[in-house]
Write a protein that holds these residues in place. Sequence first.
Motif, PDB file in Angstrom:
ATOM      1  N   ASP A  13       0.832  -1.214   0.000  1.00  0.00           N
ATOM      2  CA  ASP A  13       0.000   0.000   0.000  1.00  0.00           C
ATOM      3  C   ASP A  13       0.865   1.263   0.000  1.00  0.00           C
ATOM      4  O   ASP A  13       0.572   2.221  -0.731  1.00  0.00           O
ATOM      5  CB  ASP A  13      -0.940   0.023   1.201  1.00  0.00           C
ATOM      6  CG  ASP A  13      -2.094  -0.962   1.078  1.00  0.00           C
ATOM      7  OD1 ASP A  13      -2.324  -1.489  -0.032  1.00  0.00           O
ATOM      8  OD2 ASP A  13      -2.759  -1.219   2.107  1.00  0.00           O
ATOM      9  N   ILE A  14       1.913   1.274   0.802  1.00  0.00           N
ATOM     10  CA  ILE A  14       2.805   2.447   0.849  1.00  0.00           C
ATOM     11  C   ILE A  14       3.506   2.624  -0.486  1.00  0.00           C
ATOM     12  O   ILE A  14       3.584   3.742  -1.024  1.00  0.00           O
ATOM     13  CB  ILE A  14       3.814   2.331   2.001  1.00  0.00           C
ATOM     14  CG1 ILE A  14       3.100   2.428   3.348  1.00  0.00           C
ATOM     15  CG2 ILE A  14       4.896   3.405   1.897  1.00  0.00           C
ATOM     16  CD1 ILE A  14       3.972   2.056   4.534  1.00  0.00           C
ATOM     17  N   ALA A  15       4.014   1.539  -1.052  1.00  0.00           N
ATOM     18  CA  ALA A  15       4.721   1.623  -2.339  1.00  0.00           C
ATOM     19  C   ALA A  15       3.787   2.106  -3.443  1.00  0.00           C
ATOM     20  O   ALA A  15       4.177   2.928  -4.286  1.00  0.00           O
ATOM     21  CB  ALA A  15       5.338   0.273  -2.694  1.00  0.00           C
ATOM     22  N   SER A  26      -3.059   6.309 -11.502  1.00  0.00           N
ATOM     23  CA  SER A  26      -4.131   5.739 -10.687  1.00  0.00           C
ATOM     24  C   SER A  26      -3.576   4.660  -9.768  1.00  0.00           C
ATOM     25  O   SER A  26      -2.461   4.163  -9.956  1.00  0.00           O
ATOM     26  CB  SER A  26      -5.194   5.110 -11.595  1.00  0.00           C
ATOM     27  OG  SER A  26      -4.667   3.935 -12.208  1.00  0.00           O
ATOM     28  N   GLU A  27      -4.369   4.281  -8.781  1.00  0.00           N
ATOM     29  CA  GLU A  27      -3.980   3.208  -7.870  1.00  0.00           C
ATOM     30  C   GLU A  27      -3.755   1.904  -8.642  1.00  0.00           C
ATOM     31  O   GLU A  27      -2.786   1.181  -8.403  1.00  0.00           O
ATOM     32  CB  GLU A  27      -5.043   3.015  -6.802  1.00  0.00           C
ATOM     33  CG  GLU A  27      -4.706   1.952  -5.786  1.00  0.00           C
ATOM     34  CD  GLU A  27      -5.751   1.811  -4.693  1.00  0.00           C
ATOM     35  OE1 GLU A  27      -5.594   0.889  -3.880  1.00  0.00           O
ATOM     36  OE2 GLU A  27      -6.708   2.611  -4.647  1.00  0.00           O
ATOM     37  N   ASN A  28      -4.635   1.617  -9.582  1.00  0.00           N
ATOM     38  CA  ASN A  28      -4.508   0.403 -10.373  1.00  0.00           C
ATOM     39  C   ASN A  28      -3.217   0.414 -11.198  1.00  0.00           C
ATOM     40  O   ASN A  28      -2.499  -0.590 -11.255  1.00  0.00           O
ATOM     41  CB  ASN A  28      -5.727   0.226 -11.282  1.00  0.00           C
ATOM     42  CG  ASN A  28      -5.695  -1.106 -11.999  1.00  0.00           C
ATOM     43  OD1 ASN A  28      -5.574  -2.152 -11.370  1.00  0.00           O
ATOM     44  ND2 ASN A  28      -5.792  -1.063 -13.315  1.00  0.00           N
ATOM     45  N   PHE A  31      -0.202  -0.129  -8.859  1.00  0.00           N
ATOM     46  CA  PHE A  31      -0.063  -1.527  -8.465  1.00  0.00           C
ATOM     47  C   PHE A  31       0.433  -2.372  -9.627  1.00  0.00           C
ATOM     48  O   PHE A  31       1.300  -3.235  -9.453  1.00  0.00           O
ATOM     49  CB  PHE A  31      -1.375  -2.096  -7.926  1.00  0.00           C
ATOM     50  CG  PHE A  31      -1.230  -3.533  -7.508  1.00  0.00           C
ATOM     51  CD1 PHE A  31      -0.689  -3.854  -6.272  1.00  0.00           C
ATOM     52  CD2 PHE A  31      -1.584  -4.559  -8.361  1.00  0.00           C
ATOM     53  CE1 PHE A  31      -0.516  -5.170  -5.894  1.00  0.00           C
ATOM     54  CE2 PHE A  31      -1.414  -5.884  -7.993  1.00  0.00           C
ATOM     55  CZ  PHE A  31      -0.881  -6.193  -6.752  1.00  0.00           C
ATOM     56  N   THR A  32      -0.100  -2.126 -10.806  1.00  0.00           N
ATOM     57  CA  THR A  32       0.332  -2.870 -11.997  1.00  0.00           C
ATOM     58  C   THR A  32       1.818  -2.673 -12.238  1.00  0.00           C
ATOM     59  O   THR A  32       2.543  -3.624 -12.539  1.00  0.00           O
ATOM     60  CB  THR A  32      -0.493  -2.431 -13.225  1.00  0.00           C
ATOM     61  OG1 THR A  32      -1.866  -2.731 -12.975  1.00  0.00           O
ATOM     62  CG2 THR A  32      -0.025  -3.129 -14.487  1.00  0.00           C
ATOM     63  N   GLU A  33       2.298  -1.447 -12.099  1.00  0.00           N
ATOM     64  CA  GLU A  33       3.723  -1.163 -12.287  1.00  0.00           C
ATOM     65  C   GLU A  33       4.570  -1.871 -11.231  1.00  0.00           C
ATOM     66  O   GLU A  33       5.609  -2.455 -11.543  1.00  0.00           O
ATOM     67  CB  GLU A  33       3.977   0.338 -12.238  1.00  0.00           C
ATOM     68  CG  GLU A  33       5.426   0.699 -12.451  1.00  0.00           C
ATOM     69  CD  GLU A  33       5.672   2.183 -12.457  1.00  0.00           C
ATOM     70  OE1 GLU A  33       6.840   2.560 -12.269  1.00  0.00           O
ATOM     71  OE2 GLU A  33       4.728   2.973 -12.635  1.00  0.00           O
TER      72      GLU A  33
END
Length: 89
Positions: A13-15, A26-28, A31-33
Amino acid sequence: MTAPSYSTRTAVDIAVGILIAFRGCSENDAFTELAATSRRHKVALARTARALIAFIQTHHHDLPASDVTAAALQWSHATPYRGAFGTAA
Protein backbone atom coordinates in the motif's frame (compact mmCIF):
# COMPACT_ATOMS: atom_id res chain seq x y z
CA MET A 1 20.45 -0.01 5.99
CA THR A 2 17.81 -2.64 6.65
CA ALA A 3 14.49 -2.91 4.92
CA PRO A 4 11.48 -1.51 6.76
CA SER A 5 9.55 -4.18 8.67
CA TYR A 6 6.07 -3.38 7.39
CA SER A 7 3.57 -6.18 6.83
CA THR A 8 3.26 -7.25 3.21
CA ARG A 9 -0.06 -5.46 2.75
CA THR A 10 1.19 -2.25 4.38
CA ALA A 11 4.40 -2.25 2.34
CA VAL A 12 2.50 -2.73 -0.91
CA ASP A 13 0.00 0.00 0.00
CA ILE A 14 2.80 2.45 0.85
CA ALA A 15 4.72 1.62 -2.34
CA VAL A 16 1.59 2.08 -4.43
CA GLY A 17 1.06 5.45 -2.74
CA ILE A 18 4.63 6.47 -3.56
CA LEU A 19 4.12 5.64 -7.22
CA ILE A 20 0.81 7.50 -7.28
CA ALA A 21 2.44 10.57 -5.74
CA PHE A 22 5.47 10.64 -7.98
CA ARG A 23 3.91 9.45 -11.23
CA GLY A 24 0.45 10.98 -10.91
CA CYS A 25 -1.12 7.67 -11.93
CA SER A 26 -4.13 5.74 -10.69
CA GLU A 27 -3.98 3.21 -7.87
CA ASN A 28 -4.51 0.40 -10.37
CA ASP A 29 -1.71 1.65 -12.64
CA ALA A 30 0.65 2.01 -9.67
CA PHE A 31 -0.06 -1.53 -8.46
CA THR A 32 0.33 -2.87 -12.00
CA GLU A 33 3.72 -1.16 -12.29
CA LEU A 34 4.85 -2.47 -8.90
CA ALA A 35 3.74 -6.02 -9.75
CA ALA A 36 5.33 -5.88 -13.21
CA THR A 37 8.63 -4.72 -11.69
CA SER A 38 8.42 -7.56 -9.19
CA ARG A 39 7.85 -10.13 -11.93
CA ARG A 40 10.47 -8.65 -14.27
CA HIS A 41 13.17 -8.83 -11.60
CA LYS A 42 11.89 -12.10 -10.07
CA VAL A 43 11.56 -10.55 -6.63
CA ALA A 44 8.63 -11.05 -4.28
CA LEU A 45 6.09 -8.23 -4.39
CA ALA A 46 6.62 -7.38 -0.71
CA ARG A 47 10.41 -7.16 -1.18
CA THR A 48 9.96 -4.92 -4.22
CA ALA A 49 7.62 -2.67 -2.24
CA ARG A 50 9.98 -2.51 0.73
CA ALA A 51 12.91 -1.69 -1.57
CA LEU A 52 11.01 1.24 -3.10
CA ILE A 53 10.05 2.52 0.36
CA ALA A 54 13.65 2.30 1.57
CA PHE A 55 14.90 4.02 -1.58
CA ILE A 56 12.48 6.92 -1.17
CA GLN A 57 13.25 7.25 2.55
CA THR A 58 16.96 7.41 1.77
CA HIS A 59 16.93 9.68 -1.28
CA HIS A 60 13.85 11.87 -1.14
CA HIS A 61 15.57 14.85 0.51
CA ASP A 62 18.43 15.30 -1.92
CA LEU A 63 16.70 14.68 -5.25
CA PRO A 64 14.12 16.66 -7.21
CA ALA A 65 10.79 14.86 -7.62
CA SER A 66 11.47 14.20 -11.31
CA ASP A 67 14.74 12.48 -10.45
CA VAL A 68 13.10 10.39 -7.75
CA THR A 69 10.43 9.32 -10.22
CA ALA A 70 13.04 8.25 -12.75
CA ALA A 71 15.04 6.42 -10.09
CA ALA A 72 11.97 4.71 -8.69
CA LEU A 73 11.35 3.22 -12.13
CA GLN A 74 14.86 1.82 -12.08
CA TRP A 75 15.37 1.04 -8.38
CA SER A 76 17.99 -1.56 -9.00
CA HIS A 77 20.45 0.95 -10.43
CA ALA A 78 20.67 3.26 -7.44
CA THR A 79 19.74 1.41 -4.27
CA PRO A 80 21.37 -0.91 -1.78
CA TYR A 81 18.77 -3.46 -2.94
CA ARG A 82 20.12 -3.67 -6.49
CA GLY A 83 21.44 -7.20 -5.93
CA ALA A 84 17.91 -8.29 -5.07
CA PHE A 85 16.74 -7.19 -8.50
CA GLY A 86 19.05 -9.45 -10.44
CA THR A 87 21.77 -6.92 -11.19
CA ALA A 88 25.32 -6.72 -9.95
CA ALA A 89 25.51 -5.48 -6.39
